[in-house]
Design an enzyme around this catalytic site. Sequence first.
Site, PDB file in Angstrom:
ATOM      1  N   VAL A 208      61.647  31.031  34.792  1.00  0.00           N
ATOM      2  CA  VAL A 208      61.954  31.948  34.888  1.00  0.00           C
ATOM      3  C   VAL A 208      63.285  30.507  36.009  1.00  0.00           C
ATOM      4  CG1 VAL A 208      62.535  33.184  37.429  1.00  0.00           C
ATOM      5  CG2 VAL A 208      60.798  32.827  35.647  1.00  0.00           C
TER       6      VAL A 208
ATOM      7  N   ASP B 290      62.154  20.382  41.425  1.00  0.00           N
ATOM      8  CA  ASP B 290      60.480  20.410  40.933  1.00  0.00           C
ATOM      9  C   ASP B 290      59.640  19.608  41.533  1.00  0.00           C
ATOM     10  OD1 ASP B 290      59.630  22.583  38.085  1.00  0.00           O
ATOM     11  OD2 ASP B 290      58.329  21.811  38.869  1.00  0.00           O
TER      12      ASP B 290
ATOM     13  N   THR C 274      53.069  32.315  40.662  1.00  0.00           N
ATOM     14  CA  THR C 274      52.013  33.041  41.153  1.00  0.00           C
ATOM     15  C   THR C 274      51.334  33.829  40.660  1.00  0.00           C
ATOM     16  OG1 THR C 274      53.654  35.039  40.574  1.00  0.00           O
ATOM     17  CG2 THR C 274      53.727  34.057  43.125  1.00  0.00           C
TER      18      THR C 274
ATOM     19  N   THR D 141      57.014  36.909  40.998  1.00  0.00           N
ATOM     20  CA  THR D 141      56.599  38.234  41.363  1.00  0.00           C
ATOM     21  C   THR D 141      55.747  38.285  42.758  1.00  0.00           C
ATOM     22  OG1 THR D 141      56.680  38.456  38.281  1.00  0.00           O
ATOM     23  CG2 THR D 141      55.773  39.821  39.345  1.00  0.00           C
TER      24      THR D 141
ATOM     25  N   CYS E 142      52.077  37.648  33.824  1.00  0.00           N
ATOM     26  CA  CYS E 142      52.753  38.793  33.727  1.00  0.00           C
ATOM     27  C   CYS E 142      51.525  40.046  34.062  1.00  0.00           C
ATOM     28  CB  CYS E 142      54.093  39.194  33.158  1.00  0.00           C
ATOM     29  SG  CYS E 142      55.387  38.153  33.109  1.00  0.00           S
TER      30      CYS E 142
ATOM     31  N   ARG F  58      47.940  31.216  28.966  1.00  0.00           N
ATOM     32  CA  ARG F  58      47.671  31.720  30.209  1.00  0.00           C
ATOM     33  C   ARG F  58      47.121  32.848  29.984  1.00  0.00           C
ATOM     34  NH1 ARG F  58      53.654  30.698  33.465  1.00  0.00           N
ATOM     35  NH2 ARG F  58      53.468  31.306  31.181  1.00  0.00           N
TER      36      ARG F  58
HETATM   37  N1  SAJ Z   1      50.321  43.341  24.850  1.00  0.00           N
HETATM   38  C1  SAJ Z   1      49.744  44.642  23.992  1.00  0.00           C
HETATM   39  N2  SAJ Z   1      49.661  45.689  23.512  1.00  0.00           N
HETATM   40  C2  SAJ Z   1      50.940  46.194  23.623  1.00  0.00           C
HETATM   41  C3  SAJ Z   1      51.950  45.075  24.189  1.00  0.00           C
HETATM   42  C4  SAJ Z   1      51.669  43.889  24.652  1.00  0.00           C
HETATM   43  O1  SAJ Z   1      48.148  44.376  23.409  1.00  0.00           O
HETATM   44  O2  SAJ Z   1      51.526  47.109  23.424  1.00  0.00           O
HETATM   45  C5  SAJ Z   1      49.479  42.195  24.721  1.00  0.00           C
HETATM   46  C6  SAJ Z   1      50.347  41.157  24.003  1.00  0.00           C
HETATM   47  O3  SAJ Z   1      49.879  40.532  22.664  1.00  0.00           O
HETATM   48  C7  SAJ Z   1      50.452  40.708  26.072  1.00  0.00           C
HETATM   49  C8  SAJ Z   1      50.465  41.097  26.492  1.00  0.00           C
HETATM   50  O4  SAJ Z   1      49.558  41.911  26.354  1.00  0.00           O
HETATM   51  O5  SAJ Z   1      48.980  39.359  25.188  1.00  0.00           O
HETATM   52  C9  SAJ Z   1      51.592  40.793  27.322  1.00  0.00           C
HETATM   53  O6  SAJ Z   1      52.178  41.194  25.971  1.00  0.00           O
HETATM   54  P1  SAJ Z   1      54.005  40.877  26.407  1.00  0.00           P
HETATM   55  O7  SAJ Z   1      54.667  41.844  25.364  1.00  0.00           O
HETATM   56  O8  SAJ Z   1      54.181  42.385  28.044  1.00  0.00           O
HETATM   57  O9  SAJ Z   1      54.332  39.508  26.836  1.00  0.00           O
HETATM   58  P2  SAJ Z   1      54.974  39.257  29.080  1.00  0.00           P
HETATM   59  O10 SAJ Z   1      53.452  38.804  28.699  1.00  0.00           O
HETATM   60  O11 SAJ Z   1      55.544  37.484  28.210  1.00  0.00           O
HETATM   61  O12 SAJ Z   1      55.252  40.373  29.399  1.00  0.00           O
HETATM   62  C10 SAJ Z   1      56.704  39.765  29.093  1.00  0.00           C
HETATM   63  C11 SAJ Z   1      56.649  41.002  30.522  1.00  0.00           C
HETATM   64  N3  SAJ Z   1      58.563  40.495  31.456  1.00  0.00           N
HETATM   65  C12 SAJ Z   1      58.589  40.148  32.501  1.00  0.00           C
HETATM   66  O13 SAJ Z   1      57.513  40.407  33.617  1.00  0.00           O
HETATM   67  C13 SAJ Z   1      59.648  39.270  32.912  1.00  0.00           C
HETATM   68  C14 SAJ Z   1      57.247  41.380  30.492  1.00  0.00           C
HETATM   69  O14 SAJ Z   1      58.029  42.538  32.356  1.00  0.00           O
HETATM   70  C15 SAJ Z   1      57.496  42.667  29.313  1.00  0.00           C
HETATM   71  O15 SAJ Z   1      58.322  43.788  29.759  1.00  0.00           O
HETATM   72  C16 SAJ Z   1      57.379  42.195  27.763  1.00  0.00           C
HETATM   73  O16 SAJ Z   1      57.623  40.766  28.451  1.00  0.00           O
HETATM   74  C17 SAJ Z   1      58.118  42.712  26.871  1.00  0.00           C
HETATM   75  O17 SAJ Z   1      58.619  43.674  26.726  1.00  0.00           O
HETATM   76  O18 SAJ Z   1      57.976  42.092  25.777  1.00  0.00           O
END
Ligand code: SAJ
Length: 424
Positions: free
Chosen positions: A11, A31, A82, A117, A259, A330
């Site tokens: 970030v 950092d 966080t 967050t 997240c 993570r």
């Molecule tokens: N996942 C599922 N099913 C789905 C979508 C995700 O099982 O339909 C799983 C993924 O495999 C992963 C976890 O959920 O293990 C999180 O996936 P994610 O695509 O949400 O990825 P993140 O954790 O990088 O979430 C970030 C978040 N961004 C911020 O917090 C700024 C989230 O808000 C976004 O929606 C997401 O990226 C994104 O859109 O890819």
Amino acid sequence: MKISVIGLGYVGLPLACAIARTNKYEVVGFDLNESKVNSIKNKICPIDDVQCEKDLQELSFEVSTDMSILQNCDVFIVCVPTPVLDDYMPDLTPVKSATEIVAKFIRKGDSIIIESTINPGVCDEIVAPLLEELTGMKAGTDFDVAHCPERINPGDPKWNVYNIPRNIGSTSPEATAKLAELYRSVINATINEMPDLKTAEATKIIENTFRDINIAFVNELAKSFDVLGIDLKKVIEGASNKPFAFMPHFPSCGVGGHCIPVDPYYLIERAKQSGFDHKFLKLAREINNSMPAYTIELLGDALNTYKKTINGTKIGLLGMSYKANVGDLRESPAIELKAILLEKGAELEVFDPYFPEYSTVASLEELLQKVDAIVLATDHNEFKQISGGMLKSNNVQVVIDGKNCLDRDGIKSAGVHYKGIGIK
Ligand code: SAJ
């Protein structure tokens, strides 16, 4: 104006680059991590961020592990992790220690902006009082506290710090307007001024909680459709062509990352302190947390059809990362999948191209030669090339596709037992 970014991770570093790119401000980065700071000094990007890699080549700004770099800053932007504790309470230690560092340098008329967050109330109830106690100044009068929740999506080729809209709330509408202008001078996207700190904090939390509950919805459907014999992948595809009021999510072996599986607990815990019980959010978390065990149940059922048990069978776990094409452990469901497989006596091989240190083999091919069954935990592009022929020629009998990303029909036509999450 001198601006400091405290915390140079996925970030903070892109944000520091974006501020430097304006050539309007003096920007410094702080950092605690020596190796991260040295990488940045040597223009080596320590995070998976294509834009940031580019920026580091073109831009230069001072970074240091020495907090004296924060002298005479007018704005302090805190971008520290966080994480969530084992009891699912938010761990605010990094935010508090960053605030204590800022307290040493913040002066009358300065601002502190938290991008991490945090649950609703942290700025009003923890950050502002801590600064007042340590400086003797008054928040909102002598200095401003603002919250501009980060929205970086790791590994996203399209959305980055320059083009993602933002929300910002502060101790006063005037401070919000002033700091919104700062963000508008850096970011080419809507900067939405919110009425106060709690509103801004709650916005980020519900964005990610929205995602968690929708994933839980399709994960529960996966369990139901597995017994009903309905193909959930086709059903979601069908529902997705509804041009309004539907948003597809996809079942999987679990929900990882820093997240989505974490943020809902912030709201659950904070509301509980005020006497409200988020039954629905907790249930969604339970459903998503149950998916690794459910995935291993599917493996056990599949092996049974060959009169085999997990115990004593050579099983390959494909992927450790929580998300495709990045190396991030993570809250990864793969960690739990591995633990359950070992506990059940599997002779386990692991391969993740992003984690050689966690891999027991050097390649996908080597893993396939060694195992009788595979569980795919991460939909890395490299794994999508797995074909029925590759599996058949290596005598792999069972495939559990934890991300429903493999060539199901090709694998089945090769005579290999395929089972996905909510799909056969
Ligand atoms: N996942 C599922 N099913 C789905 C979508 C995700 O099982 O339909 C799983 C993924 O495999 C992963 C976890 O959920 O293990 C999180 O996936 P994610 O695509 O949400 O990825 P993140 O954790 O990088 O979430 C970030 C978040 N961004 C911020 O917090 C700024 C989230 O808000 C976004 O929606 C997401 O990226 C994104 O859109 O890819």
